[in-house]
Design an enzyme around this catalytic site. Structure first.
Site, PDB file in Angstrom:
ATOM      1  N   HIS A 132      -1.403 -45.827 -23.311  1.00  2.85           N
ATOM      2  CA  HIS A 132      -0.354 -46.517 -24.446  1.00  2.85           C
ATOM      3  C   HIS A 132      -1.635 -46.434 -25.664  1.00  2.85           C
ATOM      4  O   HIS A 132      -0.828 -46.099 -27.069  1.00  2.85           O
ATOM      5  CB  HIS A 132      -0.054 -47.938 -24.844  1.00  2.85           C
ATOM      6  CG  HIS A 132       1.500 -47.947 -23.250  1.00  2.85           C
ATOM      7  ND1 HIS A 132       2.144 -46.787 -23.565  1.00  2.85           N
ATOM      8  CD2 HIS A 132       1.386 -48.354 -22.379  1.00  2.85           C
ATOM      9  CE1 HIS A 132       2.738 -47.149 -22.296  1.00  2.85           C
ATOM     10  NE2 HIS A 132       2.472 -48.194 -21.102  1.00  2.85           N
ATOM     11  N   ALA A 133      -2.687 -46.768 -25.623  1.00  2.00           N
ATOM     12  CA  ALA A 133      -3.230 -46.442 -26.519  1.00  2.00           C
ATOM     13  C   ALA A 133      -3.320 -45.773 -28.011  1.00  2.00           C
ATOM     14  O   ALA A 133      -3.387 -44.664 -27.178  1.00  2.00           O
ATOM     15  CB  ALA A 133      -5.054 -46.610 -26.632  1.00  2.00           C
TER      16      ALA A 133
END
Length: 390
Positions: A132-133
């Site tokens: 998700h980063a």
């Protein structure tokens, strides 16, 4: 080639710890490592502790100002800058956050390098898969996007076609975003529908842009999808796309949070179906990527019952010594579980659903079935862009 498989492991990766009330409990990593050891899988592969990713590597994906913000929060968590997604409920700041996040990223990058060079055929980093980063922010329990960094490093080394298959219950949004316009990277994500789950992205209409149009693939599964539907969707989309794309390396993300016991999502997949997809990814790597396979962990918040078993299956498959589903779990591991968690661990490596039965797409589809509607939406959105029949 020096060995069939590598396991990327440094015990310090378990310092990736957002605190006692956070669902991403690092005990899941410790218990997985102990279960791998209890089955003697260490003897079947090379255990490698790689160096942390350096700044030049992190900058392959992440902005310099974001890396500086992570460092500042790591040195003094009270200084966490919320504009970068740091110090939030999902991503609380903690001392040493930069160092351990870079260490996890370093394991995935080194795995990719080793597979690309031919030092090993398969490499597993179950501490990775932090998908998700974003380039400029933390998101969804993820500080540095090790999956995207591994792919970016492969491209830097000369790879022209890298496929990424993500079967975490959450959309692999950060990896998709990193390569949104890059035709060299095919990203495929199977996840719970964005209407019902974070990060509310991953619609079938998200197919990439510019030169990368048709290189992003999203299968948005209805909440409640179980084993037969999950496997049907995987096999209705992934093999055909990989056959067309012919990747030089296959990178896969195996979040265990699709499981019916996971507290943060709404799919109903068993451990046995997760194992079946791991086997399929291994076979697809050999069929279409010359055997070059980098396998990562990801989400998974049933930290005793599910995650260690799922990822131990993954390690065994990569090592060429798959653990049979009916196998009894060594008592020494269950004692370790109790010592660390005051819970008793599961007794077998199965949920009792092996072999998992599912109907192939070629057998026909039901236009009134929500799962089949999801698969068809993906095929119609992407397949024609790649010259395939929907």
């Amino acid at each position: 080639m020096s060995g069939r498989a590598q396991l990327m492991w440094d015990q310090a990766v378990a310092d990736y710890d957002f605190g006692p009330d956070h669902p991403m409990d690092p005990v899941r990593l410790k218990l997985t490592r102990k279960l791998v050891d209890a089955f003697g899988l260490d003897r079947e592969l090379e255990v490698v502790a790689a160096k942390p990713a350096g700044e030049s590597t992190l900058r392959l994906i992440h902005r310099e100002d974001y890396i500086d913000a992570v460092k500042a929060a790591s040195a003094d968590p009270a200084r966490a800058d919320g504009r970068y997604g740091l110090g939030t409920v999902d991503d609380p700041a903690f001392a040493g956050m930069h160092e351990v996040s870079a260490l996890i990223a370093g394991q995935s990058v080194a795995a990719a390098e080793s597979v690309w060079r031919g030092d090993t055929e398969h490499a597993v980093n179950f501490a990775g898969g932090l998908h998700h980063a974003m380039p400029g922010s933390a998101s969804g329990f993820c500080v540095y996007n090790d999956a995207a960094l591994a792919i970016a490093r492969l491209l830097e080394l000369g790879a022209e076609r890298v496929a990424y298959v993500d079967v975490d219950v959450h959309h692999g949004d950060g990896v998709q975003a990193a390569f949104w316009e890059d035709p060299r990277v095919l990203t495929i994500s199977l996840h719970e529908h964005p209407r019902t789950l974070f990060p509310q992205t991953g619609w079938p209409e998200e197919t990439g842009a510019a030169a990368g149009e048709g290189a992003a693939v999203n299968v948005a599964l209805p909440a409640g999808t179980g084993d037969a539907g999950w496997l049907r969707a995987f096999h209705a989309v992934v093999p055909e796309l990989l056959a067309e794309f012919r990747p030089q390396v296959l990178v896969t993300q195996h979040g265990a949070d699709t499981h019916f016991e996971d507290p943060l999502a709404h799919l109903a997949v068993s451990l046995d179906a997760q194992r079946a997809v791991q086997v399929a990814c291994h076979e697809l790597a050999h069929a279409y990527a010359g055997g070059k396979w980098v396998a990562l962990g990801g989400g998974g918040y049933a930290v005793v019952e599910v995650v260690p078993r799922s990822w131990t299956h993954l390690v065994g498959i990569a090592a060429g010594r798959p653990v049979a589903p009916e196998t009894v779990i060594p008592e020494e591991w269950r004692q370790n579980v109790f010592a660390l968690t005051r819970q008793w661990g599961p007794q077998r490596m199965t949920d009792g659903r092996w072999p998992v039965n599912w109907a192939p797409w070629e057998s026909g589809y039901d236009p009134a079935d929500r799962l089949d509607q999801a698969v068809l939406a993906t095929r119609r959105a992407v397949f024609p862009l790649r010259g395939l029949l929907a």
